[in-house]
Enzyme design. Structure first.
Site, mmCIF file in Angstrom:
data_model
loop_
_atom_site.group_PDB
_atom_site.id
_atom_site.type_symbol
_atom_site.label_atom_id
_atom_site.label_comp_id
_atom_site.label_asym_id
_atom_site.label_seq_id
_atom_site.Cartn_x
_atom_site.Cartn_y
_atom_site.Cartn_z
ATOM 1 C CG ASP A 197 -6.800 -8.234 -10.979
ATOM 2 O OD1 ASP A 197 -7.993 -8.056 -11.234
ATOM 3 O OD2 ASP A 197 -6.060 -8.945 -11.695
ATOM 4 C CG ASP A 239 -7.674 -12.262 -11.398
ATOM 5 O OD1 ASP A 239 -8.772 -11.668 -11.374
ATOM 6 O OD2 ASP A 239 -6.694 -11.849 -12.033
ATOM 7 C CD GLU A 240 -10.959 -8.073 -10.016
ATOM 8 O OE1 GLU A 240 -10.632 -8.561 -11.110
ATOM 9 O OE2 GLU A 240 -11.339 -6.918 -9.855
#
Ligand code: DCP
Ligand code: MG
Ligand code: MG
Length: 359
Positions: free
Chosen positions: A23, A116-117
């Site tokens: 992340d 974002d992960e």
């Protein structure tokens, strides 16, 4: 960064299915700092503008220390002196995200879960996973000049939890053999899929930490949360992944409703609706879900109520797209003072590679 401890249970022959959750740290802000180094070390927040107003999407740790949190209204955030506010440049963040995830595909089976992960699934032992995590972190730093954190564990929910403890800019491992002991003192709000609403209910029952769950009457919990949510919660508390067994089982809808501090015209509630959409889309993201139908429900000052819905022709958990729909729906409401406002997402399904294309 926590040290990798080669514990007594470590055995080179171990060959587990392990999950790395990568992340990015304060992602949108980190993207801005990357292209403007003069921002480094300063408190920075990225916001999404809604007409004259706006809401904070994320902030770096310097700004978080000053109380600037995601979801906060821009006007409130602006009252804190010394913070730098930047209007979101989604194209740039999505482009960066695409580059990062194309790169991450090279490290193992990748399941991207948000902008974002993503999980990386590997087979091996914890030491191998740790070495891989170090190499990923270093590569992301070198290639993209961005910080990230990585959680490592034996299933997705525990990798996600490990990542919380890895933040910022670290690596954290939770082995199966340590999981029970580790979980005891973890706050229930940190468990995967436990949102604000559930946390409030749990706190009202005196449950703050995972260990508190085992000292209350399970039937009380079931009466407050329902059978399914409580059985999920117990599995999470034991370090098991309840979602793994219920891939097809998804909620029909998720929704939230707010009583306004004072009755407002529909033009005045957009910022509140935005926060609600933002909160619900985070919930979708955490649960790896996408939706295509948005409903806005208003209770007017005369207690009359109205519900309006619209379905997109694609699935998404992007707050921006969902807010566009919600905005149109608010527009359709009657021209009466509003007392309570609700937002709901329905027609939910699990996020797949295909639905991600629209993200
Ligand atoms: N974001 C979004 N919509 C949401 C939630 C978040 O667009 N409903 C954005 C803002 C974040 C990015 O997605 O920068 C990633 O979300 P994270 O929850 O991972 O938060 P950050 O990366 O900003 O911070 P952290 O370091 O805590 O991961
Ligand atoms: Mg992040
Ligand atoms: Mg994230």
């Amino acid at each position: 960064m926590n040290e990798f401890v080669s514990g007594a249970d470590y055995n080179i022959k171990e060959n587990y299915n392990l999950f790395l959750l990568v992340d990015m740290d304060y992602f949108y802000v980190a993207c801005e700092i990357r292209r403007n180094k003069s921002l480094e070390g300063k408190p920075v927040a990225v916001f999404h503008a809604v007409g004259e107003r706006g809401a904070i999407l994320t902030s770096n740790y310097e700004a978080r220390k000053m109380g600037i949190k995601s979801g906060m209204s821009l006007s409130k955030a602006r009252s804190v002196p010394g913070v730098i506010f930047i209007n979101a440049d989604m194209d740039y963040y999505l482009k960066t995200s695409n580059e990062i995830f194309s790169f991450l595909k090279g490290f193992g089976e990748l399941e991207q879960v948000s902008v974002d992960e993503g999980f990386i699934l590997i087979k091996g032992n914890y030491e191998k996973a740790y070495e891989l995590a170090e190499s990923i972190k270093q590569n992301i730093k070198e290639k993209f000049d961005l910080p990230c954190s990585i959680g490592i564990s034996y299933n997705r929910v525990m990798a996600k939890l490990a990542c919380e403890f890895a933040k910022p800019n670290g690596i954290f491992v939770i082995r199966r053999s340590e999981a029970q002991e580790f979980l005891k003192d973890v706050e229930v709000s940190k468990l995967y899929g436990v949102g604000e609403k559930t946390t409030k209910i749990l706190n009202s029952l005196g449950v703050y930490k995972v260990k508190d769950l085992f000292s209350i009457d399970p039937s009380l919990l079931r009466s407050k949360l329902g059978d399914k949510a409580s059985s999920y919660l117990f599995l999470l508390a034991k370090g098991e992944d309840p979602y793994k067994y219920n891939k097809e089982e998804i909620p029909k809808s998720i929704s939230t409703i707010n009583t306004l501090e004072k009755d407002l015209d529909k033009e005045e509630i957009l910022e509140i609706v935005f926060s609600m959409v933002y909160e619900l889309s985070s919930e979708l993201q955490t649960n790896n879900l996408v939706s295509k139908t948005v409903t806005v429900r208003a209770v007017y000052e005369d207690f009359d109520n109205q519900s309006v819905s619209f379905s997109l022709n694609f699935y998404t958990n992007d707050y921006k797209k969902l807010f566009e729909v919600a905005k149109q729906l608010v527009n359709k409401l009657d021209n009466k003072k509003i007392r309570k406002i609700g937002v709901g997402f329905s027609n939910l399904k699990k996020l797949t590679e295909e639905s991600l294309k629209n993200y």
